[in-house]
Design a protein around this motif. Structure first.
Motif, PDB file in Angstrom:
ATOM      1  N   LEU A   1      -6.292   8.473   2.840  1.00  0.00           N
ATOM      2  CA  LEU A   1      -5.720   7.408   3.666  1.00  0.00           C
ATOM      3  C   LEU A   1      -4.811   6.510   2.844  1.00  0.00           C
ATOM      4  O   LEU A   1      -3.755   6.077   3.320  1.00  0.00           O
ATOM      5  N   GLY A   2      -5.199   6.234   1.597  1.00  0.00           N
ATOM      6  CA  GLY A   2      -4.340   5.423   0.744  1.00  0.00           C
ATOM      7  C   GLY A   2      -2.971   6.042   0.562  1.00  0.00           C
ATOM      8  O   GLY A   2      -1.944   5.346   0.607  1.00  0.00           O
ATOM      9  N   ALA A   3      -2.934   7.349   0.367  1.00  0.00           N
ATOM     10  CA  ALA A   3      -1.655   8.045   0.216  1.00  0.00           C
ATOM     11  C   ALA A   3      -0.841   7.991   1.502  1.00  0.00           C
ATOM     12  O   ALA A   3       0.378   7.794   1.479  1.00  0.00           O
ATOM     13  N   ARG A   4      -1.494   8.169   2.634  1.00  0.00           N
ATOM     14  CA  ARG A   4      -0.784   8.139   3.923  1.00  0.00           C
ATOM     15  C   ARG A   4      -0.160   6.768   4.184  1.00  0.00           C
ATOM     16  O   ARG A   4       0.887   6.666   4.818  1.00  0.00           O
ATOM     17  N   PHE A   5      -0.829   5.704   3.700  1.00  0.00           N
ATOM     18  CA  PHE A   5      -0.314   4.354   3.913  1.00  0.00           C
ATOM     19  C   PHE A   5       0.664   3.918   2.823  1.00  0.00           C
ATOM     20  O   PHE A   5       1.208   2.826   2.888  1.00  0.00           O
ATOM     21  N   GLY A   6       0.848   4.747   1.802  1.00  0.00           N
ATOM     22  CA  GLY A   6       1.751   4.381   0.711  1.00  0.00           C
ATOM     23  C   GLY A   6       1.202   3.298  -0.181  1.00  0.00           C
ATOM     24  O   GLY A   6       1.967   2.529  -0.782  1.00  0.00           O
ATOM     25  N   ALA A   7      -0.136   3.224  -0.301  1.00  0.00           N
ATOM     26  CA  ALA A   7      -0.764   2.186  -1.131  1.00  0.00           C
ATOM     27  C   ALA A   7      -0.453   2.420  -2.605  1.00  0.00           C
ATOM     28  O   ALA A   7      -0.207   3.544  -3.043  1.00  0.00           O
ATOM     29  N   ARG A   8      -0.513   1.353  -3.383  1.00  0.00           N
ATOM     30  CA  ARG A   8      -0.320   1.447  -4.829  1.00  0.00           C
ATOM     31  C   ARG A   8      -1.644   1.652  -5.540  1.00  0.00           C
ATOM     32  O   ARG A   8      -1.720   2.370  -6.537  1.00  0.00           O
ATOM     33  N   HIS A   9      -2.708   1.002  -5.060  1.00  0.00           N
ATOM     34  CA  HIS A   9      -3.986   1.032  -5.760  1.00  0.00           C
ATOM     35  C   HIS A   9      -5.121   1.483  -4.848  1.00  0.00           C
ATOM     36  O   HIS A   9      -5.065   1.334  -3.627  1.00  0.00           O
ATOM     37  N   VAL A  10      -6.172   1.997  -5.463  1.00  0.00           N
ATOM     38  CA  VAL A  10      -7.450   2.208  -4.800  1.00  0.00           C
ATOM     39  C   VAL A  10      -8.495   1.470  -5.630  1.00  0.00           C
ATOM     40  O   VAL A  10      -8.507   1.571  -6.856  1.00  0.00           O
ATOM     41  N   THR A  11      -9.317   0.662  -4.975  1.00  0.00           N
ATOM     42  CA  THR A  11     -10.316  -0.104  -5.706  1.00  0.00           C
ATOM     43  C   THR A  11     -11.637   0.655  -5.758  1.00  0.00           C
ATOM     44  O   THR A  11     -11.940   1.475  -4.892  1.00  0.00           O
TER      45      THR A  11
END
Length: 264
Positions: free
Chosen positions: A95-105
């Protein structure tokens, strides 16, 4: 200029789609999302209606040009096997990749971490960094308090070998600019972003102007929420505008503030 983000928990129980709509034109740049390890948000991302929320949020992000700072979170234990079917932490990465996020905590389970050696934590966190790399996500340990240099040094030792980072939690009512500078020095390149509590910022008001005056301008500042009980008593748009002004003052250098006030 520091990238300014609002975590979904600040406006809970409003959804990330609603938050993205609220942020457009307010001066806030990004959002932060819980997509795992929080029961309250599971209906948004677990199939069915969750699939529709995924498409709606991606469309809203593209339309408003609001970005995603981070997604959270991954629970770290004694091992971290590959999750090819996205049943656990792999879903957070996907999901982080799909949203274009920079970080995963990520967080270590306290019960597990208590019995782990530093080398074991370095290995587990390093596995997360490796697994997150294809998704173009950089893992961060989150959050660690600015007034605990011992914990910050320990966290930096865990993340540095793999190139990960740390979220720095700044309690605005009980720390000083010197304390923030000291924490930044301890973390060095391992500083991912700083987290502020929305309620603490509101309580402190203009008293904390200049608190982050020497904070590195390339490091994001994220506003975390204390509204997970699902109660919002005021207009979120007005609240976000007010909070933006207070955070701006925290980042303003005293000399710049003096010039601005003199010119006004």
């Amino acid at each position: 200029m520091n990238r300014l983000a609002v975590h979904q928990s600040v406006v809970h129980p409003r959804s990330p789609v609603e938050l993205t709509e609220l942020l457009a034109g307010t001066g806030w740049d990004s959002i932060g999302l819980h997509v795992g390890a929080v029961a309250e948000v599971e209906p948004w991302w677990s199939g069915g209606a969750g699939e529709r929320n995924l498409q709606r949020l991606v469309d809203e992000l593209l339309e408003t040009r609001v970005t995603v700072l981070d997604v959270g979170r991954v629970q770290l234990g004694g091992t971290l096997p590959d999750d090819h079917v996205h049943a656990a932490h792999g879903r957070v990465l996907d999901l982080g990749a799909r949203f274009g996020a920079r970080h995963v905590t990520a967080r270590f389970d306290p019960a597990t971490a208590a019995g782990q050696e530093l080398a074991e934590q370095v290995d587990v966190f390093g596995r997360l960094v490796e697994q997150a790399r294809p998704y173009r996500l950089l893992p961060l340990l989150a959050p660690l308090p600015v007034d605990r240099p011992d914990l910050l040094a320990g966290a930096a030792a865990v993340v540095r070998p793999s190139g990960g980072g740390v979220v720095l939690d700044v309690p605005v009512g009980s720390c000083t600019p010197a304390g923030v500078e000291a924490a930044v020095d301890v973390l060095g390149e391992s500083l991912g972003y700083v987290r502020l509590s929305a309620r603490q910022v509101e309580r402190a008001g203009e008293v904390t102007a200049g608190l982050l005056a020497t904070f590195p301008p390339h490091v994001p500042v994220a506003l975390g929420g204390d509204d997970s009980v699902g109660v919002l008593t005021d207009d979120p748009t007005a609240r976000l505008d007010r909070l933006h002004g207070l955070v701006d003052q925290m980042l303003e250098h005293p000399r710049a503030r003096a010039r601005r006030l003199a010119a006004g």
